[in-house]
Design a protein around this motif. Structure first.
Motif, PDB file in Angstrom:
ATOM      1  N   ARG A   1       0.902  -1.193  -0.071  1.00 19.96           N
ATOM      2  CA  ARG A   1      -0.075   0.017  -0.036  1.00 19.96           C
ATOM      3  C   ARG A   1       0.942   1.157  -0.041  1.00 19.96           C
TER       4      ARG A   1
ATOM      5  N   SER B   1      -9.447   5.209  -1.363  1.00 16.43           N
ATOM      6  CA  SER B   1      -9.022   3.980  -2.076  1.00 16.43           C
ATOM      7  C   SER B   1     -10.514   3.611  -2.638  1.00 16.43           C
TER       8      SER B   1
ATOM      9  N   THR C   1     -12.909   6.243  -6.675  1.00 14.80           N
ATOM     10  CA  THR C   1     -11.393   6.321  -5.947  1.00 14.80           C
ATOM     11  C   THR C   1     -11.056   7.868  -6.036  1.00 14.80           C
TER      12      THR C   1
ATOM     13  N   SER D   1      -9.053  11.283  -6.699  1.00 18.01           N
ATOM     14  CA  SER D   1      -8.205  11.462  -7.540  1.00 18.01           C
ATOM     15  C   SER D   1      -6.893  11.788  -6.937  1.00 18.01           C
TER      16      SER D   1
ATOM     17  N   SER E   1      -9.409  -2.001   0.461  1.00 16.09           N
ATOM     18  CA  SER E   1      -8.615  -1.964  -0.974  1.00 16.09           C
ATOM     19  C   SER E   1      -8.034  -3.390  -1.498  1.00 16.09           C
TER      20      SER E   1
ATOM     21  N   ARG F   1      -9.253  -5.274  -5.160  1.00 20.65           N
ATOM     22  CA  ARG F   1      -9.076  -4.394  -6.371  1.00 20.65           C
ATOM     23  C   ARG F   1      -8.905  -5.083  -7.495  1.00 20.65           C
TER      24      ARG F   1
ATOM     25  N   LEU G   1      -3.316   0.315  -5.410  1.00 19.15           N
ATOM     26  CA  LEU G   1      -3.288   2.128  -5.268  1.00 19.15           C
ATOM     27  C   LEU G   1      -2.423   2.203  -3.970  1.00 19.15           C
TER      28      LEU G   1
ATOM     29  N   GLU H   1     -13.542   0.096  -8.868  1.00 22.68           N
ATOM     30  CA  GLU H   1     -12.428  -0.782  -9.393  1.00 22.68           C
ATOM     31  C   GLU H   1     -12.018  -1.880  -8.038  1.00 22.68           C
TER      32      GLU H   1
END
Length: 346
Positions: A37, A121, A129, A131, A156, A159, A165, A270
Motif C-alpha cells: 500500500r 481508495s 477512487t 483523484s 482496498s 481491487r 493503489l 475498481e
C-alpha cells in the motif's frame, strides 16, 4: 493456528500485553503495508485494535474535543459518523463526486474542521477512487489548518483493475494522516482485529489512551494472525479471494445490465464487494428495498447513507456479491428486476 501459538509461546502470550499490540504482528503489518500500500511506517507506529471501528473511535476521542467540527463524506458509512459523534464532534457532511470528497465544499461548509474522515481508495457507498489532485488538495488543507485526516482503507485489498493503489498516507509529508485498516473484511468479521498507523508524535499518546481505555487487544488471536501472515497464508488467501470475487463481480454486473437494460444502471468501482444499482426517480430505492425484503432479498438503499435531505443522486440499491455464487446472484437480480417492473405506478 491458535493451538500452535499456545504450545510454542504460551508464557509470553499470558503476560500483560503491550497496549499497542503484539510486536511480531505489528512488524508483519508494517512490512505488508510498505510493500503493498506504499504506507510509510515503522512497526512502532502500528497499533492493533479490536476492529477498525474501535480504531476510529480511539482516534476521535484522542484528537477531538466536544464541539469540534469534523468532515464526513456525503454519502458515507454510518459507523464512521458514529465514531466521531461518540467523541462529541459536530459533523460536517461534505459531498462526494467522481473525484472523491469535494475539498472546496468542505472548506466552505466547515472552515474550522479539526479532522476529515475519508475513504480515498474505494469510497463507500459510491465506489469512486479519490483523484491525485483531490488527495494533494486534502493534504494541503490539513497541513495549512493543522488538522487531521483519518484514512479508512476498509477493503482496498479487493481491487480488480490495475496494480494496488498507493495509500493517501504515503503522500503525506506533514504527518497529518492516520491510516486505519481491518482484517474483518479480508478474513472474517468475527476476527475483530484491525490496525491503526499513527504519526510518530502520536505513538505515546495512543499508548497512554489504550492503557486507560482497555489495556489493549487480546494477544492470542494476534499471535495466530501473525503466524498466518508470516507463513504466507494471508497472501495466498488474498489471491484466491480476489480471483473468486472478480468472477462474482463480473457475473452480477452482467446480470444487472441485462435484467435492468433501459431502466437502471449498474456501477462497479475498481474495488470492493458490491455493485451500485442506480434507479430512476420514479422508482424510490426505499420502496423497492421494502418489496425485496418480503421475498428475502437484502438490498441496502443508497439514500440511507446520506445525512442531508436535499442530497441529489441518492437513489439506488447496493448489491453485495461476495457471499453468493453467480447462479444465485443472477436469480436474485432478475427477481429484483421483476419487482421493479411490477412496482405501483403513480
Amino acid at each position: 493456528m491458535i493451538g500452535r501459538c499456545w504450545r510454542h509461546g504460551g508464557r509470553v502470550l499470558a503476560t500483560e500485553p503491550d497496549p499497542l499490540g503484539y510486536g511480531p504482528l505489528r512488524a508483519e503489518i508494517a512490512a505488508y503495508l510498505r510493500a503493498v500500500r506504499a504506507v510509510r511506517c515503522e512497526p512502532e507506529q502500528v497499533v492493533i485494535v479490536s476492529g477498525a471501528q474501535q480504531g476510529l473511535a480511539l482516534m476521535a476521542q484522542l484528537l477531538l474535543d466536544p464541539g469540534d467540527e469534523a468532515w464526513v463524506e456525503e454519502p458515507g458509512w454510518p459507523g464512521n459518523r458514529a465514531a466521531l459523534l461518540g467523541a462529541g464532534a459536530r459533523l460536517v457532511p461534505v459531498p462526494v463526486d467522481g473525484e472523491g470528497i469535494d475539498v472546496a465544499a468542505g472548506m466552505a461548509r466547515g472552515a474550522d474542521a479539526r479532522l476529515a474522515l475519508v475513504t480515498p481508495s474505494h469510497q463507500f457507498p459510491l465506489g469512486v477512487t479519490m483523484s491525485l489532485a483531490r488527495r494533494l488538495r486534502l493534504l494541503d488543507w490539513a497541513a495549512a489548518r493543522d488538522a487531521w485526516i483519518v484514512e479508512d482503507d476498509y477493503d482496498s485489498e479487493f481491487r480488480y483493475a490495475g496494480p494496488p493503489l498507493a495509500a493517501l498516507q504515503g503522500l503525506d509529508g506533514a504527518g497529518r494522516v492516520i491510516y486505519v485498516g481491518s482484517f474483518s473484511k479480508v478474513m472474517f468479521p468475527a476476527l475483530r482485529l484491525g490496525y491503526v498507523v499513527v504519526p510518530p508524535d502520536l505513538v505515546e499518546p495512543v499508548r497512554a489512551a489504550r492503557r486507560h481505555f482497555d489495556g489493549g487487544t487480546s494477544v492470542v488471536p494476534q499471535a495466530a494472525l501473525h503466524r498466518f501472515l508470516a507463513d504466507g497464508h494471508f497472501a495466498s488467501h488474498l489471491r484466491a479471494m480476489r480471483s473468486l470475487y472478480a468472477v462474482k463481480r463480473a457475473a452480477i454486473l452482467s446480470s444487472a445490465e441485462d435484467a435492468f437494460a433501459g431502466f437502471a444502471t449498474a456501477e462497479a468501482g475498481e474495488a470492493g464487494m458490491h455493485v451500485l444499482l442506480r434507479l430512476p426517480p420514479d422508482c424510490p430505492d426505499h420502496a423497492l428495498a421494502e418489496r425485496a425484503a418480503r421475498i428475502g432479498l437484502t438490498t441496502p438503499c443508497l439514500s440511507g447513507y446520506y445525512r442531508t435531505a436535499d442530497a441529489t443522486g441518492g437513489n439506488g440499491l447496493l448489491l453485495g456479491f461476495a457471499a453468493h455464487d453467480p447462479a444465485a446472484l443472477d436469480r436474485a437480480v432478475r427477481d429484483l428486476a421483476g419487482l421493479a417492473a411490477d412496482r405501483p405506478k403513480g
